[in-house]
Design a protein around this motif. Structure first.
Motif: not given
Lengths: 448, 121, 526
Positions: C119-124
């Motif tokens: 999820l972008a909220g974790f990975a990015d």
């Protein structure tokens, strides 16, 4: 419980084969006082949808780097990763395999590691690379301890340009192992000061380029001074893409080069997992920490690969091992090597040039803002700027304008007296509009 | 040639001792892949580590049978560690040491005593 | 009728079974392709990415700019895809078959966890992004901490260690700091002979001398020997529980009491926590520090050798010495303590640059939430049940190292039963490859001769375990029947035959090297 294949019938049949009446019989060796009988105060099992909802809610509470203008670097860099990379690393045979202890059925992982080692050695201009470390900072600590084994000296000099978290990690780990760590005063161009500190007790000097302020340095003279004194030069790099544009550590005389490899193939991941790169000169290889993959032949004379020189490692040497490290950062190394293979020399150089161009544009735009001084003159993709006030306050203010302006240096090292210094990075992900938005917002805020 | 219970051998020429590991030890270790020989000039004490011999499966310390100063290390082992397996008690020597107490040499086991010792293992 | 006789044959011809020695003309082997190295494909000017032109209006780099070529080949996207997919097919994986590596805990890796970590909220998410923009990440770390503390019954946890061995180092550094804070630096660490190699390596690394503790005939710590070796100079004892023989240390509470009585700390190697999670809390056993391999107990993927994650739970006595950073609740939400000053002045330092293996935290937390407290208890029960089932099924043909009583999550056999067959543990393990399984852990723990350590984990079905047991039983029968060639030459059916590890170690070739533009001559066996 979707991850558990046994049915109640299976369990009953199996207990029967075992000759146990109940599952509790199998836990008979656990002292009664240690058997937890009352339930934990934790929720019960949940379906995919429920778990996905909770995690999606948590993720939504974060502002992803891609949500707007974003300039954080300081050892972790936002780059584009080709879709192919993530597809391949999710293949079952790579994702769900273990350390290649049985080489006959792990040639996939082993050939990848051999290719990875060769690529990393080439990037750093040194002879041999290991199969990776946890991250750049732990690789730095391991390099310092390796220098002790090679030189049989205890003193390590850390340049004031070394990332403060790398210095702290090295201080913690290498000091625990008995080394004397001398950390020099933090300064923008701290590298030159290292030479004067080298003496006959020095095992190694650790110099970062580009350094934590983004300053790129030719360390050739430091290498010469270190070698003169019988010490090793360790060159640290936190932005691996810079290898595409800058002279390599090996070309400048480094004996060991370590780096954070996250920039190639790996997402930001809020700090981990990352991948430490570790390379050295051939003659030092027996003192190297970590896993090594080497070429050999099978019983029919066909080329194959195995983990080798393992007598250096903990499972054989036990209390005499070169390091207590057991795993490497396998899947991150796979992502790194796939991305680098897709880039090739052509693509890496181009990518590095784009990063440099973006940073030049950023430096120019910020330098034009009244009251802002660009401190970094020769840089790759990151610069340090001096603001007219506290950098942390400015970052908070600019957040309201939708701009994540960078990393205040005081967050990395509150004691350096550099509260007005902000580290700003630009990569191929940075849009020209992002830079303009940053410069305009900064100009407005400073004007207030 | 004299021997120790740790399976080192010593031969003496004047006050210079040549040291290696016995054929029995080489056989037990299996394929030797690397020998870490001592630095020339180093002072060694009887019973302390002199060298490290590595097979694929194990790293073993080789102890100095006698005290003295290291005069020479067998550089040829760097490129041909297999010599330790092929000629353990000849070309596979590890180091030459100028010994401080030649009488200690006589106190070590002779071939017959070592062979008898091996029988007990 | 119309006689249509064109078309391809649909049955195999009657042929004699192929004699040995069949080889294809080009070295191909059906679906299994020989795959050249990326350096051998003349891709020096190729790339698999399309990048815009760099908008460089000059550079101040001068002589810092790289002049010499790097020496990196490139591949187009289709070539790269094929290269790595072909290579992948030469690996065994949990997703292919049972992977019974004892002490490694190769269990199913749920793909939901992969999806969540991406999820972008974790990975990015950048580790140094302003704290106000990462509240969800800090909340996840906080929730993970809560689960780890609750499941272990320990008051504190350091999340940042990046693997089990890194966690051991963290635990011993906390112990050392605690002794030093009392003005009582100590010298020795006690480690059982059966310990994993990282235990003595870590203790030595931190500057302690290692004293080995003997083992009893039933595979446990010898209490009398422990008592004899404990003393006021002992800093800690490192005990794995369940231990590396797959047995629960029955005297664990007494071990802790004796250790504490001399003022030493009890480090528990939590590598085998998966056997007791949800049923036993290490805090109730008197443990002061224990690392938890998230990649074992909580099923984050092993990825061909990492990345792992090794959070360390700590007792009250050690908690003040935990390394930075950690998450705290503040007036404006969650925040991170990143510097070892003020309230954190006793922290022993920093284990790595950032906050730990966030990607693994997300996966492990998703796994915990999926199982819940009830499911995790079932995890331990099924892991132990499966191991005992395998032990029971194989005990007639193979010799269990500790036949009396149940084992925990892994079944340990010695090689007594192979005596006189001419087949070694290694041969037996390699023959298992031909039957389609990954071998068990061999020759570990060192205290058991020719050890074979089998850990099925809870994610194996009874059917798969039966298939595995039948393969082992058939091989055992073959070994005893004198079918020695089956073992000595094994594996026959793997992508490669047995590899020459001696050659690799004697003539280390660790990178590909061009020799005058062509590939170097292949190594020849000696």
């Amino acid at each position: 419980m979707r991850y558990l294949p046994l049915t109640p019938d299976d369990r009953a049949q199996m207990l029967d084969v075992i000759g146990a009446a109940t599952i509790d019989d199998l836990f008979a060796d656990v002292p009664a006082a240690a058997r937890k009988s009352e339930p934990f105060d934790l929720p019960h099992h949940a379906g995919e949808l429920e778990v996905e909802r909770e995690l999606a809610n948590l993720a939504a509470m974060n502002r992803a780097a891609g949500a707007g203008p974003f300039f954080c670097g300081a050892g972790a860099y936002r780059h584009h990763v080709p879709a192919t990379v993530d597809h391949i690393i999710q293949r079952s045979e790579f994702l769900t395999s273990y350390t290649p202890y049985q080489p006959e059925i792990a040639q996939g992982t082993l050939q990848v590691l051999f290719e990875f080692q060769t690529q990393v050695a080439a990037l750093t201009g040194l002879d041999v690379a290991n199969a990776s470390m946890y991250d750049g900072s732990t690789a730095c600590a391991e390099a310092v301890m390796m220098a002790r084994r090679v030189t049989r000296r205890k003193k390590a000099i850390l340049s004031g340009g070394l990332h403060p978290h790398y210095a702290a990690t090295t201080q913690t780990i290498a000091h625990a192992e008995g080394m004397d760590i001398v950390r020099q005063t933090v300064a923008f161009d701290a590298e030159a000061a290292v030479i004067a500190a080298i003496d006959s007790e020095t095992a190694c000097v650790v110099v970062q380029t580009p350094n934590v302020f983004g300053v790129a340095t030719d360390v050739t003279a430091i290498a010469e001074a270190a070698h003169e004194a019988g010490a090793l030069l360790i060159v640290v790099t936190t932005e691996a893409v810079s290898y595409g544009l800058l002279k390599s550590p090996g070309e400048m005389g480094a004996d060991i080069a370590v780096a954070e490899g996250q920039s190639i193939g790996n997402a930001l991941n809020f700090g981990g997992p990352y991948i430490g790169l570790f390379t050295c000169r051939e003659k030092l290889v027996r003192q190297m920490p970590g896993r090594l993959c080497g070429e050999t032949v099978d019983a029919e004379g066909r080329r194959g690969f195995v983990l080798t020189l393992s007598t250096r490692e903990q499972h054989i040497r036990r209390d005499k091992a070169t390091s207590n490290i057991c795993t490497n950062s396998g899947l991150c190394a796979l992502a790194f090597t796939i991305h680098l293979t897709l880039l090739g020399e052509v693509g890496l150089r181009q990518l590095a040039a784009i990063n440099h161009a973006k940073a030049r544009r950023l430096a120019k735009a910020l330098g034009a803002v009244p009251g802002v001084e660009v401190l970094t003159k020769r840089f790759f993709n990151e610069i340090a700027i001096r603001l007219p006030g506290d950098a942390t306050d400015m970052v908070e203010a600019l957040l309201e304008d939708g701009v994540v302006a960078g990393v205040p240096f005081s967050r990395l090292d509150p004691d350096a007296g550099l509260d007005d210094v902000l580290l700003c990075a630009a990569t191929e992900m940075t849009l020209d509009e992002d830079i303009d938005a940053f410069a305009q917002a900064l100009s407005r805020r400073i004007g207030q | 040639m004299r021997f120790t219970k740790d399976h080192e051998w010593v031969s003496l020429d004047g006050d210079v001792a040549t040291i290696g590991i016995t054929a029995y030890a080489a056989e037990q270790l299996g394929d030797v892949v690397f020998v870490e020989t001592p630095e020339v000039g180093k002072t060694v004490t009887a019973g302390e580590g002199l060298a490290v011999v590595e097979s694929v499966k194990a790293a073993s310390d080789v102890y100095a049978p006698l005290s003295g100063e290291v005069l020479e290390a067998n550089a040829a082992l760097a490129d041909a560690p297999e010599t330790v397996n092929q000629a353990p008690e000849a070309g596979g020597w590890f180091a030459k040491v100028r010994i401080s107490d030649p009488s200690a040499f006589e106190a070590l086991m002779d071939r017959a005593a070592y062979d008898a010792f091996l029988e007990t293992l | 009728m119309t006689m249509q006789t064109v078309g391809r044959p649909t049955r195999p011809e009657d042929v004699q079974p192929l004699a040995t020695g069949f080889a294809s003309l080009t070295g191909g082997r059906g679906l299994l392709q020989d795959e050249a190295l990326i350096f051998e494909r003349d891709g020096w000017n190729k790339t698999g990415v399309d990048l815009p032109e760099a908008d460089l209006d000059g550079s101040d780099l001068g002589d810092l700019a790289r002049a010499a070529p790097i020496g990196l080949p490139g591949l187009s996207e289709p070539e790269a895809m094929r290269h790595y997919v072909r290579l992948s097919q030469k690996n065994h994986a949990i997703d292919l078959a049972l992977y019974p590596l004892g002490s490694c805990t190769m269990k199913h890796n749920p793909r939901l966890n992969e999806k969540m970590a991406r999820l972008a909220g974790f990975a990015d998410l950048h580790p140094m992004a302003p704290v106000s923009t990462v509240q969800g990440a800090l909340a996840l770390m906080d929730r993970l901490s809560h689960w780890l503390k609750t499941l272990t019954g320990m008051p504190a946890v350091a999340l940042s260690p990046k693997a089990g061995a890194h966690g051991e180092l963290c635990g011993l550094l906390a112990i050392r700091a605690a002794h030093e804070a009392k003005g009582d630096p100590r010298r020795r660490v006690l480690v059982p002979t059966s310990a994993h190699g990282t235990n003595p390596a870590t203790a030595a690394f931190v500057g302690y001398s290692v004293t080995e503790i003997a083992q009893t005939d039933d595979g446990r710590v010898d209490l009398a020997d422990l008592e004899a070796k404990l003393g006021p100079d002992v800093a800690a004892i490192m005990v794995t529980n369940p231990n590396t023989c797959g047995l629960f240390e029955r005297d664990i509470i007494e071990i802790a009491r004796l250790t504490h009585a001399v003022g030493a700390y009890f480090y528990c190697d939590g590598a085998n926590f998966n056997a007791i999670v949800g049923r036993v809390r290490p805090g109730d056993l008197g443990v002061d520090a224990m690392h938890i391999n998230l990649h074992k107990t909580f099923s984050t993927p092993h990825g061909g050798g990492g990345p792992g994650a090794g959070p360390v739970v700590l007792s009250e006595a050690l908690a003040p010495f935990a390394p930075a950073p950690w998450v705290v609740h503040g007036p404006e939400g969650l925040t991170l303590v990143e510097e070892t000053v003020g309230e954190a002045a006793q922290a022993f330092g920093r284990m790595s640059a950032f906050h730990g293996q966030m990607g693994m935290f997300v996966r492990a937390y998703a796994y915990m939430r999926s199982h819940g407290a009830d499911g995790l208890r079932q995890v331990a029960e099924d892991a132990v049940l499966n191991a005992n089932y395998i032990k029971a099924r194989l005990s007639g043909a193979m010799t269990p190292a500790f036949p009396d009583g149940p084992c925990m999550h892994e079944a340990l056999f010695d090689d007594t039963w192979l005596e006189g067959t001419g087949v070694t543990t290694l041969d037996f393990a390699k023959a298992l490859i031909d039957e389609g399984f990954h071998p068990m852990t061999m020759y570990f723990p060192l205290v058991v001769h020719g050890a074979m350590l089998i850990e099925p984990t809870e994610t194996e079905s009874k059917q798969e375990m039966d298939r595995f047991c039948e393969a082992l039983l058939a091989l055992a029968q073959a070994a005893k029947a004198g079918d020695v060639d089956r073992f000595k030459g094994a594996p026959y059916l793997a992508p490669l035959r047995r590899l020459d590890e001696t050659l690799a170690a004697r003539k280390p070739r660790l990178t590909w090297k061009p020799s005058s533009g062509v590939a170097p001559a292949p190594l020849a066996a000696e």
